[in-house]
Design a protein around this motif. Structure first.
Motif, PDB file in Angstrom:
ATOM      1  N   GLY A   5       9.068   2.180 -12.947  1.00  0.00           N
ATOM      2  CA  GLY A   5       8.024   1.544 -14.102  1.00  0.00           C
ATOM      3  C   GLY A   5       6.845   1.750 -13.589  1.00  0.00           C
ATOM      4  N   LEU A   6       6.052   1.708 -12.607  1.00  0.00           N
ATOM      5  CA  LEU A   6       4.832   2.226 -12.233  1.00  0.00           C
ATOM      6  C   LEU A   6       4.405   3.424 -12.190  1.00  0.00           C
ATOM      7  CD1 LEU A   6       3.942  -0.188  -9.053  1.00  0.00           C
ATOM      8  CD2 LEU A   6       3.240  -0.662 -11.506  1.00  0.00           C
ATOM      9  N   GLY A   7       5.432   4.310 -11.978  1.00  0.00           N
ATOM     10  CA  GLY A   7       5.160   5.750 -11.990  1.00  0.00           C
ATOM     11  C   GLY A   7       4.964   5.919 -13.424  1.00  0.00           C
ATOM     12  N   ASN A   8       5.724   5.703 -14.324  1.00  0.00           N
ATOM     13  CA  ASN A   8       5.457   5.963 -15.706  1.00  0.00           C
ATOM     14  C   ASN A   8       4.219   5.403 -16.321  1.00  0.00           C
ATOM     15  OD1 ASN A   8       5.850   4.996 -18.817  1.00  0.00           O
ATOM     16  ND2 ASN A   8       7.418   6.534 -18.425  1.00  0.00           N
ATOM     17  N   LEU A   9       3.574   4.120 -16.069  1.00  0.00           N
ATOM     18  CA  LEU A   9       2.498   3.913 -16.363  1.00  0.00           C
ATOM     19  C   LEU A   9       1.419   4.699 -15.686  1.00  0.00           C
ATOM     20  CD1 LEU A   9       2.810  -0.252 -16.102  1.00  0.00           C
ATOM     21  CD2 LEU A   9       3.095   1.284 -17.998  1.00  0.00           C
ATOM     22  N   VAL A  10       1.264   5.148 -14.488  1.00  0.00           N
ATOM     23  CA  VAL A  10       0.257   6.031 -13.978  1.00  0.00           C
ATOM     24  C   VAL A  10       0.418   7.247 -14.774  1.00  0.00           C
ATOM     25  CG1 VAL A  10      -0.332   7.187 -11.785  1.00  0.00           C
ATOM     26  CG2 VAL A  10       0.370   4.644 -11.879  1.00  0.00           C
ATOM     27  N   GLU A  11       1.635   7.566 -15.008  1.00  0.00           N
ATOM     28  CA  GLU A  11       1.711   9.131 -15.733  1.00  0.00           C
ATOM     29  C   GLU A  11       1.044   8.833 -17.276  1.00  0.00           C
ATOM     30  OE1 GLU A  11       5.108  12.196 -17.421  1.00  0.00           O
ATOM     31  OE2 GLU A  11       5.496  10.093 -16.254  1.00  0.00           O
ATOM     32  N   ASN A  12       1.272   7.918 -17.755  1.00  0.00           N
ATOM     33  CA  ASN A  12       0.566   7.844 -19.071  1.00  0.00           C
ATOM     34  C   ASN A  12      -0.851   7.551 -19.012  1.00  0.00           C
ATOM     35  OD1 ASN A  12       2.723   7.606 -20.421  1.00  0.00           O
ATOM     36  ND2 ASN A  12       3.432   5.426 -20.221  1.00  0.00           N
TER      37      ASN A  12
ATOM     38  N   SER B 260       0.911  -1.152  -0.176  1.00  0.00           N
ATOM     39  CA  SER B 260       0.074   0.044   0.090  1.00  0.00           C
ATOM     40  C   SER B 260       0.950   1.158   0.071  1.00  0.00           C
ATOM     41  CB  SER B 260      -0.812  -0.010   1.130  1.00  0.00           C
ATOM     42  OG  SER B 260      -0.095  -0.147   2.225  1.00  0.00           O
ATOM     43  N   SER B 261       1.857   1.172   0.846  1.00  0.00           N
ATOM     44  CA  SER B 261       2.659   2.534   0.779  1.00  0.00           C
ATOM     45  C   SER B 261       3.577   2.655  -0.588  1.00  0.00           C
ATOM     46  CB  SER B 261       3.861   2.396   1.943  1.00  0.00           C
ATOM     47  OG  SER B 261       3.402   2.210   3.190  1.00  0.00           O
ATOM     48  N   MET B 262       3.793   1.655  -1.337  1.00  0.00           N
ATOM     49  CA  MET B 262       4.587   1.499  -2.716  1.00  0.00           C
ATOM     50  C   MET B 262       3.612   2.313  -3.491  1.00  0.00           C
ATOM     51  SD  MET B 262       6.092  -1.355  -5.021  1.00  0.00           S
ATOM     52  CE  MET B 262       4.523  -2.075  -5.395  1.00  0.00           C
ATOM     53  N   ILE B 263       2.458   1.668  -3.461  1.00  0.00           N
ATOM     54  CA  ILE B 263       1.363   2.202  -4.508  1.00  0.00           C
ATOM     55  C   ILE B 263       0.728   3.659  -4.220  1.00  0.00           C
ATOM     56  CG2 ILE B 263      -1.112   2.059  -5.216  1.00  0.00           C
ATOM     57  CD1 ILE B 263       0.875  -0.297  -5.985  1.00  0.00           C
ATOM     58  N   GLU B 264       0.889   4.037  -3.063  1.00  0.00           N
ATOM     59  CA  GLU B 264       0.749   5.701  -2.340  1.00  0.00           C
ATOM     60  C   GLU B 264       1.963   6.539  -3.132  1.00  0.00           C
ATOM     61  OE1 GLU B 264      -0.904   8.761  -1.827  1.00  0.00           O
ATOM     62  OE2 GLU B 264      -1.905   6.974  -1.776  1.00  0.00           O
ATOM     63  N   GLU B 265       3.248   6.031  -2.965  1.00  0.00           N
ATOM     64  CA  GLU B 265       4.237   6.802  -3.122  1.00  0.00           C
ATOM     65  C   GLU B 265       4.310   7.128  -4.799  1.00  0.00           C
ATOM     66  OE1 GLU B 265       9.153   6.288  -3.195  1.00  0.00           O
ATOM     67  OE2 GLU B 265       8.022   5.428  -1.620  1.00  0.00           O
ATOM     68  N   VAL B 266       3.894   5.967  -5.714  1.00  0.00           N
ATOM     69  CA  VAL B 266       3.883   5.979  -6.960  1.00  0.00           C
ATOM     70  C   VAL B 266       2.530   7.130  -7.470  1.00  0.00           C
ATOM     71  CG1 VAL B 266       3.272   4.555  -9.216  1.00  0.00           C
ATOM     72  CG2 VAL B 266       4.831   3.614  -7.508  1.00  0.00           C
ATOM     73  N   ILE B 267       1.476   7.018  -6.660  1.00  0.00           N
ATOM     74  CA  ILE B 267       0.375   7.869  -7.075  1.00  0.00           C
ATOM     75  C   ILE B 267       0.681   9.150  -6.935  1.00  0.00           C
ATOM     76  CG2 ILE B 267      -2.145   8.335  -6.838  1.00  0.00           C
ATOM     77  CD1 ILE B 267      -2.530   5.333  -6.273  1.00  0.00           C
ATOM     78  N   ALA B 268       1.271   9.627  -5.541  1.00  0.00           N
ATOM     79  CA  ALA B 268       1.277  10.942  -5.074  1.00  0.00           C
ATOM     80  C   ALA B 268       1.650  11.746  -5.829  1.00  0.00           C
ATOM     81  CB  ALA B 268       2.203  11.067  -4.007  1.00  0.00           C
ATOM     82  N   PRO B 269       2.688  11.752  -6.714  1.00  0.00           N
ATOM     83  CA  PRO B 269       2.964  12.853  -7.776  1.00  0.00           C
ATOM     84  C   PRO B 269       2.081  13.256  -8.819  1.00  0.00           C
ATOM     85  CG  PRO B 269       4.742  11.133  -7.216  1.00  0.00           C
ATOM     86  CD  PRO B 269       3.630  10.521  -6.868  1.00  0.00           C
ATOM     87  N   HIS B 270       1.110  12.409  -9.023  1.00  0.00           N
ATOM     88  CA  HIS B 270       0.044  12.479 -10.189  1.00  0.00           C
ATOM     89  C   HIS B 270      -1.372  12.919  -9.988  1.00  0.00           C
ATOM     90  CE1 HIS B 270       3.278  10.725 -12.460  1.00  0.00           C
ATOM     91  NE2 HIS B 270       3.300   9.684 -11.660  1.00  0.00           N
ATOM     92  N   ARG B 271      -1.473  13.218  -8.320  1.00  0.00           N
ATOM     93  CA  ARG B 271      -2.806  13.886  -8.234  1.00  0.00           C
ATOM     94  C   ARG B 271      -3.230  15.207  -8.328  1.00  0.00           C
ATOM     95  NH1 ARG B 271      -5.356  10.002  -4.835  1.00  0.00           N
ATOM     96  NH2 ARG B 271      -3.891   8.347  -3.706  1.00  0.00           N
ATOM     97  N   GLU B 272      -2.079  16.025  -8.771  1.00  0.00           N
ATOM     98  CA  GLU B 272      -2.548  17.586  -8.980  1.00  0.00           C
ATOM     99  C   GLU B 272      -2.543  18.149 -10.277  1.00  0.00           C
ATOM    100  OE1 GLU B 272      -2.697  19.080  -6.080  1.00  0.00           O
ATOM    101  OE2 GLU B 272      -2.208  17.326  -5.044  1.00  0.00           O
TER     102      GLU B 272
END
Length: 429
Positions: A321-328, A281-293
Protein backbone atom coordinates in the motif's frame (compact mmCIF):
# COMPACT_ATOMS: atom_id res chain seq x y z
CA UNK A 1 0.81 -2.05 -11.66
CA UNK A 2 -0.88 -2.55 -15.01
CA UNK A 3 -4.57 -1.75 -15.02
CA UNK A 4 -7.24 -2.60 -17.55
CA UNK A 5 -10.47 -0.70 -18.04
CA UNK A 6 -13.39 -2.18 -16.18
CA UNK A 7 -16.29 -3.14 -18.38
CA UNK A 8 -19.36 -2.55 -16.22
CA UNK A 9 -21.76 -4.59 -18.36
CA UNK A 10 -19.53 -7.65 -18.58
CA UNK A 11 -20.31 -10.50 -16.24
CA UNK A 12 -23.81 -9.24 -15.39
CA UNK A 13 -25.79 -12.45 -15.87
CA UNK A 14 -28.98 -13.86 -14.43
CA UNK A 15 -29.42 -17.44 -13.25
CA UNK A 16 -32.32 -19.37 -14.72
CA UNK A 17 -33.23 -20.52 -11.20
CA UNK A 18 -33.82 -16.91 -10.19
CA UNK A 19 -36.24 -16.33 -13.07
CA UNK A 20 -38.07 -19.59 -12.34
CA UNK A 21 -38.51 -18.78 -8.66
CA UNK A 22 -39.69 -15.24 -9.38
CA UNK A 23 -42.18 -16.59 -11.89
CA UNK A 24 -43.62 -19.11 -9.46
CA UNK A 25 -44.05 -16.28 -6.99
CA UNK A 26 -45.82 -14.27 -9.71
CA UNK A 27 -48.05 -17.22 -10.66
CA UNK A 28 -49.01 -17.80 -7.03
CA UNK A 29 -49.73 -14.12 -6.42
CA UNK A 30 -51.74 -13.68 -9.61
CA UNK A 31 -53.80 -16.82 -9.03
CA UNK A 32 -54.49 -15.83 -5.42
CA UNK A 33 -55.56 -12.31 -6.42
CA UNK A 34 -57.89 -13.59 -9.15
CA UNK A 35 -59.47 -16.28 -6.95
CA UNK A 36 -59.96 -13.96 -3.97
CA UNK A 37 -61.50 -11.26 -6.18
CA UNK A 38 -63.82 -13.65 -8.00
CA UNK A 39 -64.94 -16.07 -5.27
CA UNK A 40 -64.45 -14.31 -1.95
CA UNK A 41 -65.22 -10.70 -2.90
CA UNK A 42 -67.59 -11.95 -5.67
CA UNK A 43 -66.55 -9.30 -8.17
CA UNK A 44 -67.20 -10.10 -11.84
CA UNK A 45 -63.97 -11.28 -13.45
CA UNK A 46 -62.94 -12.55 -16.90
CA UNK A 47 -61.92 -15.82 -15.26
CA UNK A 48 -61.37 -17.76 -18.49
CA UNK A 49 -58.96 -15.22 -20.01
CA UNK A 50 -57.19 -14.50 -16.71
CA UNK A 51 -56.80 -18.22 -16.02
CA UNK A 52 -55.39 -18.79 -19.49
CA UNK A 53 -52.77 -16.03 -19.05
CA UNK A 54 -51.70 -17.42 -15.67
CA UNK A 55 -51.62 -20.99 -17.05
CA UNK A 56 -49.38 -19.87 -19.94
CA UNK A 57 -46.86 -18.39 -17.51
CA UNK A 58 -46.93 -21.51 -15.33
CA UNK A 59 -46.49 -23.79 -18.37
CA UNK A 60 -43.50 -21.78 -19.60
CA UNK A 61 -42.02 -22.06 -16.13
CA UNK A 62 -42.40 -25.83 -16.18
CA UNK A 63 -40.76 -26.14 -19.59
CA UNK A 64 -37.68 -23.99 -18.89
CA UNK A 65 -36.00 -26.37 -16.36
CA UNK A 66 -36.52 -29.22 -18.84
CA UNK A 67 -34.58 -27.38 -21.54
CA UNK A 68 -31.77 -25.89 -19.47
CA UNK A 69 -29.87 -27.17 -16.40
CA UNK A 70 -30.76 -25.66 -13.05
CA UNK A 71 -27.49 -23.70 -12.72
CA UNK A 72 -27.70 -22.28 -16.27
CA UNK A 73 -26.85 -18.60 -16.55
CA UNK A 74 -28.87 -16.72 -19.10
CA UNK A 75 -27.15 -14.59 -21.70
CA UNK A 76 -28.44 -10.98 -21.80
CA UNK A 77 -30.58 -11.54 -24.88
CA UNK A 78 -32.26 -14.63 -23.43
CA UNK A 79 -32.83 -12.93 -20.08
CA UNK A 80 -34.32 -9.92 -21.85
CA UNK A 81 -36.71 -12.19 -23.78
CA UNK A 82 -37.91 -13.96 -20.62
CA UNK A 83 -38.36 -10.72 -18.70
CA UNK A 84 -40.23 -9.22 -21.64
CA UNK A 85 -42.59 -12.21 -21.63
CA UNK A 86 -43.19 -11.70 -17.90
CA UNK A 87 -43.87 -8.01 -18.48
CA UNK A 88 -46.22 -8.68 -21.39
CA UNK A 89 -48.14 -11.37 -19.48
CA UNK A 90 -48.59 -9.12 -16.45
CA UNK A 91 -49.62 -6.16 -18.63
CA UNK A 92 -52.19 -8.33 -20.45
CA UNK A 93 -53.66 -9.55 -17.15
CA UNK A 94 -53.87 -5.99 -15.82
CA UNK A 95 -55.34 -4.77 -19.14
CA UNK A 96 -58.41 -7.05 -18.84
CA UNK A 97 -58.89 -6.28 -15.12
CA UNK A 98 -59.25 -2.51 -15.08
CA UNK A 99 -56.02 -1.26 -16.61
CA UNK A 100 -54.25 1.53 -14.79
CA UNK A 101 -57.04 1.65 -12.19
CA UNK A 102 -55.98 -1.80 -10.96
CA UNK A 103 -53.96 -1.29 -7.75
CA UNK A 104 -51.51 -4.01 -8.85
CA UNK A 105 -50.35 -1.97 -11.85
CA UNK A 106 -47.25 -0.96 -9.91
CA UNK A 107 -45.97 -4.56 -10.31
CA UNK A 108 -45.03 -3.63 -13.88
CA UNK A 109 -41.86 -2.23 -12.28
CA UNK A 110 -40.69 -5.67 -11.09
CA UNK A 111 -39.29 -7.06 -14.39
CA UNK A 112 -37.60 -3.71 -15.03
CA UNK A 113 -35.97 -3.76 -11.56
CA UNK A 114 -34.78 -7.36 -12.05
CA UNK A 115 -33.25 -6.41 -15.40
CA UNK A 116 -31.58 -3.31 -13.98
CA UNK A 117 -29.99 -5.36 -11.20
CA UNK A 118 -28.59 -8.08 -13.42
CA UNK A 119 -28.48 -7.10 -17.10
CA UNK A 120 -26.45 -4.75 -19.31
CA UNK A 121 -27.60 -1.17 -19.50
CA UNK A 122 -28.88 -1.38 -23.11
CA UNK A 123 -31.27 -4.23 -22.36
CA UNK A 124 -32.44 -2.60 -19.12
CA UNK A 125 -33.23 0.67 -20.91
CA UNK A 126 -35.13 -1.22 -23.60
CA UNK A 127 -37.18 -3.12 -21.03
CA UNK A 128 -37.89 0.10 -19.12
CA UNK A 129 -39.17 1.63 -22.36
CA UNK A 130 -41.43 -1.37 -22.91
CA UNK A 131 -42.67 -1.04 -19.34
CA UNK A 132 -43.58 2.60 -19.92
CA UNK A 133 -45.36 1.60 -23.16
CA UNK A 134 -47.29 -1.06 -21.24
CA UNK A 135 -48.38 1.45 -18.58
CA UNK A 136 -49.48 3.83 -21.35
CA UNK A 137 -51.59 1.06 -22.91
CA UNK A 138 -53.12 0.29 -19.52
CA UNK A 139 -54.24 3.91 -19.23
CA UNK A 140 -56.50 3.32 -22.28
CA UNK A 141 -57.93 -0.07 -21.21
CA UNK A 142 -61.65 -0.35 -22.04
CA UNK A 143 -62.18 -3.12 -19.49
CA UNK A 144 -63.73 -2.09 -16.16
CA UNK A 145 -62.13 -2.66 -12.80
CA UNK A 146 -63.74 -5.67 -11.02
CA UNK A 147 -66.21 -4.09 -8.64
CA UNK A 148 -69.55 -4.53 -6.90
CA UNK A 149 -72.64 -5.02 -9.06
CA UNK A 150 -73.66 -1.80 -10.68
CA UNK A 151 -71.51 0.92 -12.11
CA UNK A 152 -67.75 0.28 -11.61
CA UNK A 153 -65.61 3.23 -10.50
CA UNK A 154 -64.35 5.46 -13.31
CA UNK A 155 -61.15 7.43 -12.87
CA UNK A 156 -61.21 11.11 -13.84
CA UNK A 157 -58.71 11.90 -16.62
CA UNK A 158 -56.58 13.96 -14.23
CA UNK A 159 -56.32 11.05 -11.79
CA UNK A 160 -55.51 8.64 -14.63
CA UNK A 161 -52.74 10.99 -15.74
CA UNK A 162 -51.49 11.20 -12.14
CA UNK A 163 -51.36 7.40 -11.86
CA UNK A 164 -49.51 7.19 -15.17
CA UNK A 165 -46.93 9.78 -14.11
CA UNK A 166 -46.45 8.10 -10.72
CA UNK A 167 -45.90 4.62 -12.18
CA UNK A 168 -43.63 5.83 -14.98
CA UNK A 169 -41.60 7.84 -12.47
CA UNK A 170 -41.30 4.75 -10.28
CA UNK A 171 -40.09 2.66 -13.22
CA UNK A 172 -37.42 5.22 -14.17
CA UNK A 173 -36.25 5.88 -10.61
CA UNK A 174 -36.24 2.23 -9.55
CA UNK A 175 -34.40 1.17 -12.72
CA UNK A 176 -31.71 3.84 -12.35
CA UNK A 177 -31.28 3.33 -8.60
CA UNK A 178 -31.09 -0.46 -8.88
CA UNK A 179 -28.65 -0.28 -11.78
CA UNK A 180 -26.31 2.08 -9.94
CA UNK A 181 -26.35 0.06 -6.70
CA UNK A 182 -25.77 -3.19 -8.58
CA UNK A 183 -22.97 -1.67 -10.68
CA UNK A 184 -21.19 -0.27 -7.62
CA UNK A 185 -21.49 -3.63 -5.86
CA UNK A 186 -20.02 -5.39 -8.90
CA UNK A 187 -17.15 -2.90 -9.12
CA UNK A 188 -16.44 -3.26 -5.43
CA UNK A 189 -16.45 -7.05 -5.64
CA UNK A 190 -14.06 -6.95 -8.61
CA UNK A 191 -11.76 -4.51 -6.83
CA UNK A 192 -11.74 -6.49 -3.59
CA UNK A 193 -10.92 -9.65 -5.53
CA UNK A 194 -7.98 -7.83 -7.11
CA UNK A 195 -6.93 -6.65 -3.64
CA UNK A 196 -6.89 -10.21 -2.33
CA UNK A 197 -4.82 -11.35 -5.31
CA UNK A 198 -2.28 -8.57 -4.76
CA UNK A 199 -2.02 -9.32 -1.05
CA UNK A 200 -1.64 -13.02 -1.75
CA UNK A 201 1.15 -12.30 -4.23
CA UNK A 202 2.98 -10.03 -1.79
CA UNK A 203 2.77 -12.65 0.96
CA UNK A 204 3.99 -15.29 -1.45
CA UNK A 205 7.02 -13.17 -2.35
CA UNK A 206 7.84 -12.58 1.31
CA UNK A 207 7.74 -16.33 1.93
CA UNK A 208 10.23 -17.17 -0.83
CA UNK A 209 13.17 -16.53 1.50
CA UNK A 210 12.01 -19.27 3.85
CA UNK A 211 11.38 -21.61 0.94
CA UNK A 212 14.90 -20.96 -0.39
CA UNK A 213 16.38 -21.82 3.01
CA UNK A 214 14.35 -25.03 3.19
CA UNK A 215 15.41 -25.97 -0.34
CA UNK A 216 19.08 -25.33 0.53
CA UNK A 217 18.77 -27.52 3.60
CA UNK A 218 17.11 -30.37 1.71
CA UNK A 219 19.57 -30.24 -1.18
CA UNK A 220 22.60 -30.17 1.09
CA UNK A 221 22.69 -33.92 1.79
CA UNK A 222 22.40 -35.26 -1.79
CA UNK A 223 24.85 -32.64 -3.01
CA UNK A 224 27.37 -33.66 -0.33
CA UNK A 225 27.05 -37.24 -1.54
CA UNK A 226 27.66 -36.13 -5.13
CA UNK A 227 30.71 -34.16 -3.99
CA UNK A 228 32.21 -37.17 -2.17
CA UNK A 229 31.67 -39.41 -5.19
CA UNK A 230 33.20 -36.75 -7.45
CA UNK A 231 36.34 -36.63 -5.28
CA UNK A 232 36.69 -40.40 -5.47
CA UNK A 233 36.30 -40.30 -9.23
CA UNK A 234 38.96 -37.57 -9.49
CA UNK A 235 41.34 -39.73 -7.43
CA UNK A 236 40.77 -42.73 -9.70
CA UNK A 237 40.29 -41.09 -13.10
CA UNK A 238 41.90 -37.67 -12.76
CA UNK A 239 44.73 -38.49 -15.13
CA UNK A 240 42.69 -40.57 -17.54
CA UNK A 241 42.87 -38.91 -21.00
CA UNK A 242 39.30 -39.97 -21.80
CA UNK A 243 37.44 -39.06 -18.58
CA UNK A 244 39.82 -36.88 -16.57
CA UNK A 245 38.57 -33.52 -17.85
CA UNK A 246 34.91 -34.47 -17.38
CA UNK A 247 35.52 -35.72 -13.83
CA UNK A 248 37.35 -32.51 -12.90
CA UNK A 249 34.41 -30.47 -14.30
CA UNK A 250 31.91 -32.57 -12.30
CA UNK A 251 33.80 -31.92 -9.07
CA UNK A 252 34.19 -28.16 -9.69
CA UNK A 253 30.50 -27.74 -10.47
CA UNK A 254 29.43 -29.71 -7.41
CA UNK A 255 31.64 -27.47 -5.26
CA UNK A 256 30.09 -24.43 -6.90
CA UNK A 257 26.61 -25.70 -6.08
CA UNK A 258 27.63 -26.24 -2.43
CA UNK A 259 28.94 -22.64 -2.26
CA UNK A 260 25.66 -21.27 -3.65
CA UNK A 261 23.59 -23.26 -1.14
CA UNK A 262 25.89 -22.13 1.67
CA UNK A 263 25.32 -18.49 0.70
CA UNK A 264 21.55 -18.96 0.58
CA UNK A 265 21.55 -20.57 4.02
CA UNK A 266 23.80 -17.84 5.47
CA UNK A 267 21.70 -15.00 4.03
CA UNK A 268 18.50 -16.58 5.26
CA UNK A 269 19.88 -16.98 8.80
CA UNK A 270 21.17 -13.39 8.84
CA UNK A 271 18.00 -11.85 7.40
CA UNK A 272 15.41 -13.99 9.22
CA UNK A 273 14.82 -11.46 11.99
CA UNK A 274 14.93 -8.60 9.50
CA UNK A 275 12.34 -10.31 7.32
CA UNK A 276 9.98 -10.93 10.24
CA UNK A 277 10.37 -7.69 12.18
CA UNK A 278 10.83 -4.22 10.74
CA UNK A 279 11.57 -0.95 12.57
CA UNK A 280 9.57 1.92 11.14
CA UNK A 281 12.64 3.48 9.50
CA UNK A 282 13.57 0.19 7.78
CA UNK A 283 10.02 -0.23 6.53
CA UNK A 284 10.01 3.29 5.04
CA UNK A 285 13.40 2.75 3.40
CA UNK A 286 12.24 -0.55 1.90
CA UNK A 287 9.20 1.25 0.46
CA UNK A 288 11.22 4.17 -0.94
CA UNK A 289 14.20 2.26 -2.38
CA UNK A 290 12.61 1.02 -5.64
CA UNK A 291 11.51 4.57 -6.60
CA UNK A 292 14.80 6.47 -6.25
CA UNK A 293 16.00 5.89 -9.82
CA UNK A 294 13.32 7.80 -11.73
CA UNK A 295 14.77 11.32 -11.74
CA UNK A 296 12.55 12.54 -8.88
CA UNK A 297 14.20 13.48 -5.60
CA UNK A 298 12.69 11.65 -2.62
CA UNK A 299 13.34 13.45 0.66
CA UNK A 300 12.67 11.71 3.98
CA UNK A 301 11.87 13.92 6.98
CA UNK A 302 11.89 12.08 10.33
CA UNK A 303 10.37 14.57 12.75
CA UNK A 304 10.57 12.25 15.75
CA UNK A 305 13.94 10.69 15.04
CA UNK A 306 14.63 6.98 15.31
CA UNK A 307 14.91 6.72 19.06
CA UNK A 308 11.98 4.73 20.37
CA UNK A 309 10.54 4.13 16.91
CA UNK A 310 7.92 1.37 16.65
CA UNK A 311 8.96 -2.10 15.53
CA UNK A 312 6.27 -4.26 14.00
CA UNK A 313 5.83 -7.54 12.21
CA UNK A 314 6.47 -7.48 8.50
CA UNK A 315 3.16 -6.73 6.79
CA UNK A 316 2.98 -7.31 3.03
CA UNK A 317 -0.22 -5.27 2.79
CA UNK A 318 1.36 -2.19 4.39
CA UNK A 319 4.47 -2.46 2.23
CA UNK A 320 2.44 -2.75 -0.96
CA UNK A 321 0.00 0.00 0.00
CA UNK A 322 2.72 2.50 0.91
CA UNK A 323 4.72 1.53 -2.18
CA UNK A 324 1.73 2.26 -4.40
CA UNK A 325 1.21 5.70 -2.83
CA UNK A 326 4.89 6.57 -3.21
CA UNK A 327 4.83 5.38 -6.81
CA UNK A 328 1.84 7.63 -7.56
CA UNK A 329 3.60 10.59 -5.96
CA UNK A 330 6.76 9.98 -8.01
CA UNK A 331 4.71 9.60 -11.22
CA UNK A 332 3.03 12.98 -10.83
CA UNK A 333 5.75 15.02 -9.10
CA UNK A 334 7.71 17.68 -10.98
CA UNK A 335 10.94 17.54 -9.00
CA UNK A 336 10.47 16.26 -5.46
CA UNK A 337 8.50 13.95 -3.20
CA UNK A 338 8.63 14.57 0.54
CA UNK A 339 7.85 11.79 3.00
CA UNK A 340 7.34 13.00 6.56
CA UNK A 341 7.33 10.47 9.41
CA UNK A 342 6.27 11.18 12.96
CA UNK A 343 5.62 8.85 15.87
CA UNK A 344 4.42 9.31 19.43
CA UNK A 345 3.51 6.81 22.16
CA UNK A 346 -0.07 6.89 20.84
CA UNK A 347 0.16 7.12 17.05
CA UNK A 348 2.33 6.87 13.95
CA UNK A 349 1.77 9.17 10.99
CA UNK A 350 3.21 9.21 7.50
CA UNK A 351 2.63 12.04 5.02
CA UNK A 352 3.50 11.69 1.32
CA UNK A 353 3.60 15.00 -0.56
CA UNK A 354 4.57 15.84 -4.12
CA UNK A 355 4.96 19.09 -6.06
CA UNK A 356 2.76 18.11 -9.01
CA UNK A 357 -0.64 19.40 -10.11
CA UNK A 358 -2.52 17.76 -7.24
CA UNK A 359 -5.85 15.97 -7.32
CA UNK A 360 -8.59 17.27 -9.59
CA UNK A 361 -11.31 18.98 -7.49
CA UNK A 362 -14.11 16.80 -8.89
CA UNK A 363 -12.16 13.62 -8.11
CA UNK A 364 -10.90 14.52 -4.64
CA UNK A 365 -14.18 13.72 -2.88
CA UNK A 366 -14.42 10.30 -4.59
CA UNK A 367 -10.79 9.31 -4.38
CA UNK A 368 -10.22 5.76 -3.23
CA UNK A 369 -13.35 4.42 -4.92
CA UNK A 370 -12.58 1.61 -7.37
CA UNK A 371 -12.23 2.51 -11.04
CA UNK A 372 -12.24 6.27 -10.46
CA UNK A 373 -9.49 8.18 -12.28
CA UNK A 374 -7.16 9.58 -9.68
CA UNK A 375 -5.16 12.34 -11.32
CA UNK A 376 -4.49 13.79 -14.73
CA UNK A 377 -1.44 15.23 -16.37
CA UNK A 378 -0.59 16.28 -19.89
CA UNK A 379 1.59 13.28 -20.77
CA UNK A 380 -0.60 10.63 -19.18
CA UNK A 381 -4.13 9.36 -19.60
CA UNK A 382 -4.42 8.89 -15.87
CA UNK A 383 -5.11 5.76 -13.87
CA UNK A 384 -8.36 3.99 -13.30
CA UNK A 385 -8.25 4.17 -9.51
CA UNK A 386 -7.95 0.43 -8.89
CA UNK A 387 -4.33 0.64 -7.70
CA UNK A 388 -5.17 3.41 -5.26
CA UNK A 389 -8.26 1.54 -4.09
CA UNK A 390 -6.14 -1.56 -3.40
CA UNK A 391 -3.55 0.52 -1.50
CA UNK A 392 -6.25 2.27 0.53
CA UNK A 393 -8.01 -1.01 1.34
CA UNK A 394 -4.82 -2.78 2.43
CA UNK A 395 -3.72 0.12 4.63
CA UNK A 396 -7.15 0.46 6.22
CA UNK A 397 -7.09 -3.26 7.02
CA UNK A 398 -3.91 -2.62 9.00
CA UNK A 399 -5.77 -0.04 11.10
CA UNK A 400 -4.71 3.10 9.24
CA UNK A 401 -6.81 6.17 8.48
CA UNK A 402 -6.07 7.87 5.15
CA UNK A 403 -6.65 11.51 4.20
CA UNK A 404 -6.24 12.84 0.65
CA UNK A 405 -5.89 16.57 0.03
CA UNK A 406 -4.19 19.21 -2.08
CA UNK A 407 -1.56 21.61 -0.81
CA UNK A 408 -2.09 25.35 -0.51
CA UNK A 409 -0.80 28.14 -2.77
CA UNK A 410 2.64 28.02 -1.11
CA UNK A 411 2.96 24.23 -1.40
CA UNK A 412 1.07 22.97 -4.47
CA UNK A 413 0.67 19.30 -5.14
CA UNK A 414 -1.08 16.32 -3.63
CA UNK A 415 -0.77 15.15 -0.07
CA UNK A 416 -1.71 11.79 1.43
CA UNK A 417 -1.60 11.32 5.19
CA UNK A 418 -1.68 7.86 6.77
CA UNK A 419 -2.20 7.59 10.52
CA UNK A 420 -2.09 4.41 12.64
CA UNK A 421 -2.72 3.89 16.33
CA UNK A 422 0.76 2.88 17.39
CA UNK A 423 -0.40 -0.29 19.13
CA UNK A 424 -1.99 -1.60 15.94
CA UNK A 425 1.09 -0.95 13.84
CA UNK A 426 3.35 -2.74 16.33
CA UNK A 427 1.19 -5.78 16.98
CA UNK A 428 -0.40 -6.64 13.64
CA UNK A 429 1.39 -8.81 11.12
Amino acid sequence: MAETPFQPDHGRTLRLTTIVRLRWLAVTGQATAVLVTAFWMRFPMPLMTAGLLIALLATANLVLPLIYPQAHRLQPRAAFALLFIDLAQLAALLFITGGIANPFTLLVCVPVIVSSASQPRTYSIALAGLGIAAVTALAFSPFPLPWYDGTPPTLPPVLTLGFWVAIVSTIIFAAFYTYRVSLEASELAEALAATELVLQREKHLSQLDGLAAAAAHELGTPLATISVVAKEMVRELGNDPRFGEDVQLLRSQSERCRDILRQITTLSAEDEAHMRHLPLSSMIEEVIAPHREFGIRIRLVEESGRAGEPVGNRNAGILYGLGNLVENAVDFARDEVVITVRHTPEMVSLTISDDGEGFAPDILSRIGDPYVTKRQREDSAGGLGLGLFIAKTLLERSGATLTFENGGPDQPGARVQIVWPRAMLETRG
